[in-house]
Design a protein around this motif. Structure first.
Motif, PDB file in Angstrom:
ATOM      1  N   HIS A 214      27.539  14.577  42.840  1.00 47.96           N
ATOM      2  CA  HIS A 214      26.796  15.133  41.721  1.00 47.96           C
ATOM      3  C   HIS A 214      25.723  16.122  42.160  1.00 47.96           C
ATOM      4  CE1 HIS A 214      29.038  12.597  39.247  1.00 47.96           C
ATOM      5  NE2 HIS A 214      28.273  11.523  39.253  1.00 47.96           N
ATOM      6  N   SER A 215      25.250  15.985  43.399  1.00 50.14           N
ATOM      7  CA  SER A 215      24.158  16.840  43.844  1.00 50.14           C
ATOM      8  C   SER A 215      24.616  18.264  44.094  1.00 50.14           C
ATOM      9  CB  SER A 215      23.524  16.261  45.110  1.00 50.14           C
ATOM     10  OG  SER A 215      24.473  16.224  46.166  1.00 50.14           O
ATOM     11  N   VAL A 216      25.914  18.497  44.218  1.00 51.70           N
ATOM     12  CA  VAL A 216      26.438  19.841  44.450  1.00 51.70           C
ATOM     13  C   VAL A 216      26.295  20.697  43.195  1.00 51.70           C
ATOM     14  CG1 VAL A 216      28.481  21.172  45.098  1.00 51.70           C
ATOM     15  CG2 VAL A 216      28.049  18.939  46.140  1.00 51.70           C
ATOM     16  N   ASP A 217      26.415  20.092  42.026  1.00 49.83           N
ATOM     17  CA  ASP A 217      26.336  20.813  40.749  1.00 49.83           C
ATOM     18  C   ASP A 217      24.868  20.952  40.343  1.00 49.83           C
ATOM     19  OD1 ASP A 217      26.597  21.884  38.245  1.00 49.83           O
ATOM     20  OD2 ASP A 217      27.984  20.372  37.496  1.00 49.83           O
ATOM     21  N   ARG A 218      24.324  22.151  40.495  1.00 48.71           N
ATOM     22  CA  ARG A 218      22.916  22.387  40.184  1.00 48.71           C
ATOM     23  C   ARG A 218      22.648  22.389  38.689  1.00 48.71           C
ATOM     24  NH1 ARG A 218      21.361  26.989  40.858  1.00 48.71           N
ATOM     25  NH2 ARG A 218      23.325  28.100  41.195  1.00 48.71           N
ATOM     26  N   HIS A 219      23.705  22.549  37.883  1.00 43.17           N
ATOM     27  CA  HIS A 219      23.541  22.659  36.434  1.00 43.17           C
ATOM     28  C   HIS A 219      23.939  21.375  35.710  1.00 43.17           C
ATOM     29  CE1 HIS A 219      22.903  26.994  36.852  1.00 43.17           C
ATOM     30  NE2 HIS A 219      23.921  26.989  37.699  1.00 43.17           N
ATOM     31  N   ARG A 220      24.078  20.304  36.454  1.00 49.17           N
ATOM     32  CA  ARG A 220      24.515  19.057  35.826  1.00 49.17           C
ATOM     33  C   ARG A 220      23.437  18.505  34.903  1.00 49.17           C
ATOM     34  NH1 ARG A 220      28.582  15.663  36.472  1.00 49.17           N
ATOM     35  NH2 ARG A 220      28.326  13.483  35.881  1.00 49.17           N
ATOM     36  N   LEU A 221      23.884  17.964  33.757  1.00 47.20           N
ATOM     37  CA  LEU A 221      22.976  17.386  32.771  1.00 47.20           C
ATOM     38  C   LEU A 221      23.151  15.874  32.725  1.00 47.20           C
ATOM     39  CD1 LEU A 221      23.543  19.923  29.842  1.00 47.20           C
ATOM     40  CD2 LEU A 221      21.689  19.941  31.510  1.00 47.20           C
ATOM     41  N   ILE A 222      22.111  15.187  32.292  1.00 47.64           N
ATOM     42  CA  ILE A 222      22.195  13.739  32.120  1.00 47.64           C
ATOM     43  C   ILE A 222      23.062  13.421  30.908  1.00 47.64           C
ATOM     44  CG2 ILE A 222      20.870  11.657  31.571  1.00 47.64           C
ATOM     45  CD1 ILE A 222      18.527  12.847  33.064  1.00 47.64           C
ATOM     46  N   GLU A 223      24.013  12.511  31.083  1.00 47.95           N
ATOM     47  CA  GLU A 223      24.907  12.121  29.999  1.00 47.95           C
ATOM     48  C   GLU A 223      24.425  10.783  29.420  1.00 47.95           C
ATOM     49  OE1 GLU A 223      28.917  12.057  31.335  1.00 47.95           O
ATOM     50  OE2 GLU A 223      28.805  14.031  32.309  1.00 47.95           O
ATOM     51  N   PRO A 224      23.833  10.810  28.232  1.00 43.03           N
ATOM     52  CA  PRO A 224      23.329   9.559  27.634  1.00 43.03           C
ATOM     53  C   PRO A 224      24.462   8.576  27.361  1.00 43.03           C
ATOM     54  CG  PRO A 224      22.454  11.487  26.501  1.00 43.03           C
ATOM     55  CD  PRO A 224      23.548  11.975  27.396  1.00 43.03           C
ATOM     56  N   ARG A 225      24.155   7.298  27.492  1.00 41.76           N
ATOM     57  CA  ARG A 225      25.141   6.263  27.184  1.00 41.76           C
ATOM     58  C   ARG A 225      25.272   6.112  25.679  1.00 41.76           C
ATOM     59  NH1 ARG A 225      23.907   1.355  31.513  1.00 41.76           N
ATOM     60  NH2 ARG A 225      24.253   2.591  33.428  1.00 41.76           N
ATOM     61  N   CYS A 226      26.461   5.741  25.265  1.00 38.21           N
ATOM     62  CA  CYS A 226      26.716   5.583  23.834  1.00 38.21           C
ATOM     63  C   CYS A 226      27.775   4.507  23.639  1.00 38.21           C
ATOM     64  CB  CYS A 226      27.168   6.907  23.236  1.00 38.21           C
ATOM     65  SG  CYS A 226      27.381   6.861  21.463  1.00 38.21           S
ATOM     66  N   ASN A 227      27.600   3.689  22.604  1.00 38.89           N
ATOM     67  CA  ASN A 227      28.523   2.577  22.351  1.00 38.89           C
ATOM     68  C   ASN A 227      29.351   2.754  21.084  1.00 38.89           C
ATOM     69  OD1 ASN A 227      27.579   1.150  24.633  1.00 38.89           O
ATOM     70  ND2 ASN A 227      25.836   0.375  23.451  1.00 38.89           N
ATOM     71  N   SER A 228      29.078   3.795  20.313  1.00 39.17           N
ATOM     72  CA  SER A 228      29.796   3.969  19.047  1.00 39.17           C
ATOM     73  C   SER A 228      30.512   5.312  19.028  1.00 39.17           C
ATOM     74  CB  SER A 228      28.825   3.891  17.862  1.00 39.17           C
ATOM     75  OG  SER A 228      27.881   4.936  17.918  1.00 39.17           O
ATOM     76  N   ASP A 229      31.603   5.368  18.288  1.00 40.91           N
ATOM     77  CA  ASP A 229      32.378   6.602  18.201  1.00 40.91           C
ATOM     78  C   ASP A 229      31.576   7.715  17.542  1.00 40.91           C
ATOM     79  OD1 ASP A 229      35.053   7.995  18.443  1.00 40.91           O
ATOM     80  OD2 ASP A 229      34.768   8.140  16.269  1.00 40.91           O
ATOM     81  N   ILE A 230      30.829   7.365  16.497  1.00 41.38           N
ATOM     82  CA  ILE A 230      30.046   8.387  15.806  1.00 41.38           C
ATOM     83  C   ILE A 230      28.900   8.882  16.689  1.00 41.38           C
ATOM     84  CG2 ILE A 230      28.366   6.877  14.657  1.00 41.38           C
ATOM     85  CD1 ILE A 230      28.854   8.603  12.128  1.00 41.38           C
ATOM     86  N   GLY A 231      28.433   8.014  17.599  1.00 39.19           N
ATOM     87  CA  GLY A 231      27.387   8.433  18.529  1.00 39.19           C
ATOM     88  C   GLY A 231      27.891   9.471  19.517  1.00 39.19           C
TER      89      GLY A 231
END
Length: 285
Positions: A214-231
């Motif tokens: 992951h450290s190679v990608d300088r433009h990586r964003l944090i992906e929030p966790r989600c438990n629902s389809d609508i989320g």
């Protein structure tokens, strides 16, 4: 606004609307409370429990609607967008019928312009809201696009539609939705507009000195966790995931125009099998 207690929500809403009314009064504008509407959004069980809830603003009872129009988009209380897609299909069908009626007087370039202005613009308007909607809904929009391509190319109804779509360089509906979300993400990150979208995105940082993938990608964003389809359909959740999936050379684009060109080319090769002249399974409705 998240509703947990009807009474507290009514007080908060009244406070917000009082601030809005004071601002409008200062600008010599009028807020018509009688025409104000509210929409309760939630799961079926929650909406059934709140079926008798009423909200008041400045002593005026606000009408609770099942569907409201916001910036031309019909938003329903389940966020299913059935009404919105029905409205888009109806409007585009009307314009396609009118264009077909005068087609014999027009050349292909003019037909393309009319289709772009009256049909494709409606399919693309706020289409990021359609992310991860059921295939049977997205297929209705794809059918409209297929009709538009047949109209431009003068093809019969049973003719294969993918070769004309490739020839017109049109992305299928699912790819157009991804394109719009990635474009908004790039604009939010690089131009910080709109500000509320920029605030929903956070850069990925490692708390270790180890060199990881992951450290190679300088433009990586944090992906929030989600438990629902609508989320998963929320911008704060889907935008980082889709943006992280893009190749590094696209995210490194010098300006917006280069980004748009590279992104469309990438999605075009991702969604079409150019040898077989067909749409790949992941992008079919």
């Amino acid at each position: 606004m998240s509703l947990c207690n009807v009474g507290e929500t009514e007080e908060k809403l009244d406070e917000i609307m009082r601030a809005v009314k004071n601002w409008m009064d200062a600008k010599q504008l009028k807020l018509n409370e009688d025409k104000s509407e509210c929409l309760l959004v939630g799961k079926k069980n929650d909406l059934r429990r709140l079926a008798t809830a009423t909200l008041r603003m400045h002593g005026t009872t606000m009408e609770v609607k099942h569907v409201v129009r916001d910036l031309g988009v019909l938003v329903d209380r389940h966020l299913s967008f059935h009404d919105q897609i029905n409205n888009v299909v109806k409007a585009t069908g009307y314009h396609l019928k009118n264009i077909a009626f005068i087609k014999k007087y027009l050349d292909e370039k003019t037909i393309k312009m009319l289709v772009h202005n009256y049909v494709m613009s409606k399919l693309d308007y706020c289409n990021s809201l359609y992310y991860r909607l059921p295939n049977y809904l997205l297929k209705r929009l794809q059918n409209v696009m297929n009709r538009a391509a047949r109209l431009i190319k003068g093809l019969p109804r049973r003719e294969r539609i993918t070769p004309p779509l490739i020839d017109l360089h049109w992305l299928p509906i699912k790819a157009r939705i991804i394109y719009k979300i990635c474009l908004m993400t790039y604009q939010a990150l690089h131009f910080e507009r709109p500000k509320y979208m920029n605030n929903l995105l956070s850069a990925f940082h490692l708390d270790t000195s180890m060199i990881l993938r992951h450290s190679v990608d300088r433009h990586r964003l944090i992906e929030p966790r989600c438990n629902s389809d609508i989320g998963f359909r929320a911008f704060a959740t889907c935008a980082p995931r889709l943006y992280n999936m893009m190749p590094e050379n696209i995210k490194n684009s010098e300006n917006l125009q280069i980004f748009k060109k590279k992104l469309k080319t990438h999605l075009f090769t991702e969604c079409y099998d150019l040898n077989e002249k067909c749409i790949k399974q992941d992008y079919r409705c």
